[in-house]
Write a protein that holds these residues in place. Structure first.
Motif, PDB file in Angstrom:
ATOM      1  N   ASP A 171       0.622  -1.408   0.168  1.00 58.02           N
ATOM      2  CA  ASP A 171      -0.215   0.114   0.164  1.00 58.02           C
ATOM      3  C   ASP A 171       0.655   1.029   0.137  1.00 58.02           C
ATOM      4  N   ALA A 172       2.341   1.324   0.851  1.00 54.80           N
ATOM      5  CA  ALA A 172       3.415   2.749   0.613  1.00 54.80           C
ATOM      6  C   ALA A 172       3.711   2.253  -0.201  1.00 54.80           C
ATOM      7  N   GLN A 173       3.624   1.578  -1.134  1.00 52.20           N
ATOM      8  CA  GLN A 173       4.729   1.551  -2.471  1.00 52.20           C
ATOM      9  C   GLN A 173       3.598   1.987  -3.288  1.00 52.20           C
ATOM     10  N   VAL A 174       2.259   1.615  -2.905  1.00 46.99           N
ATOM     11  CA  VAL A 174       1.219   1.920  -4.421  1.00 46.99           C
ATOM     12  C   VAL A 174       0.973   3.452  -4.215  1.00 46.99           C
ATOM     13  N   HIS A 175       1.269   4.052  -3.082  1.00 50.97           N
ATOM     14  CA  HIS A 175       0.675   5.628  -2.467  1.00 50.97           C
ATOM     15  C   HIS A 175       1.578   6.320  -3.178  1.00 50.97           C
ATOM     16  N   ARG A 176       3.423   5.596  -2.846  1.00 54.14           N
ATOM     17  CA  ARG A 176       4.785   6.558  -4.143  1.00 54.14           C
ATOM     18  C   ARG A 176       4.566   6.409  -4.622  1.00 54.14           C
TER      19      ARG A 176
ATOM     20  N   GLU B  59       2.989   8.429 -10.662  1.00 51.10           N
ATOM     21  CA  GLU B  59       3.542   6.979 -12.340  1.00 51.10           C
ATOM     22  C   GLU B  59       2.388   6.440 -11.714  1.00 51.10           C
ATOM     23  N   PRO B  60       2.239   5.260 -12.799  1.00 50.92           N
ATOM     24  CA  PRO B  60       1.431   4.214 -12.886  1.00 50.92           C
ATOM     25  C   PRO B  60       1.544   3.337 -11.634  1.00 50.92           C
ATOM     26  N   ALA B  61      -0.021   2.489 -10.823  1.00 53.37           N
ATOM     27  CA  ALA B  61       0.942   1.247 -10.058  1.00 53.37           C
ATOM     28  C   ALA B  61       0.802   0.160 -10.881  1.00 53.37           C
ATOM     29  N   VAL B  62       1.426  -0.839 -10.577  1.00 51.18           N
ATOM     30  CA  VAL B  62       1.035  -2.133 -11.787  1.00 51.18           C
ATOM     31  C   VAL B  62       1.366  -2.934 -10.770  1.00 51.18           C
ATOM     32  N   LEU B  63      -0.086  -4.331 -11.082  1.00 47.75           N
ATOM     33  CA  LEU B  63       0.637  -5.719 -10.429  1.00 47.75           C
ATOM     34  C   LEU B  63       0.440  -6.560 -11.067  1.00 47.75           C
ATOM     35  N   VAL B  64       1.613  -7.156 -11.173  1.00 49.21           N
ATOM     36  CA  VAL B  64       2.046  -8.640 -11.573  1.00 49.21           C
ATOM     37  C   VAL B  64       1.440 -10.212 -10.815  1.00 49.21           C
ATOM     38  N   TRP B  65       0.479 -10.510 -11.616  1.00 46.99           N
ATOM     39  CA  TRP B  65      -0.272 -11.755 -11.331  1.00 46.99           C
ATOM     40  C   TRP B  65       0.011 -12.615 -12.483  1.00 46.99           C
ATOM     41  N   ASP B  66       0.458 -13.812 -11.799  1.00 45.64           N
ATOM     42  CA  ASP B  66       1.065 -15.076 -12.694  1.00 45.64           C
ATOM     43  C   ASP B  66       0.133 -16.344 -12.670  1.00 45.64           C
TER      44      ASP B  66
END
Length: 66
Positions: free
Chosen positions: A34-39, A45-52
């Motif tokens: 959550d802190a990284q998404v906020h930063r 910058e876009p917050a991107v999640l990679v889910w395999d």
């Protein structure tokens, strides 16, 4: 922010410590994410999640509930 190897070692130590539960570890990881998404979003910058999906044990666990 720590390297991936350092993060993995920390998580490994937590998993083997009797004082920590899976919920405790999940809460810490969620707070860090959550802190990284906020930063990222604060910096525009876009917050991107990679889910395999490789962590799921049962295919039905991946089913969208909607």
């Amino acid at each position: 922010m720590l390297s991936v190897d350092a993060d993995a070692k920390q998580i490994s130590r937590l998993l083997h410590a009797a004082a920590w539960s899976a919920d405790d570890i999940n809460a810490i990881l969620w707070q860090q994410a959550d802190a990284q998404v906020h930063r990222l979003t604060s910096a525009g910058e876009p917050a991107v999640l990679v889910w395999d999906g490789s962590v799921w044990k049962k295919p039905e666990s991946q089913a969208n509930p909607e």
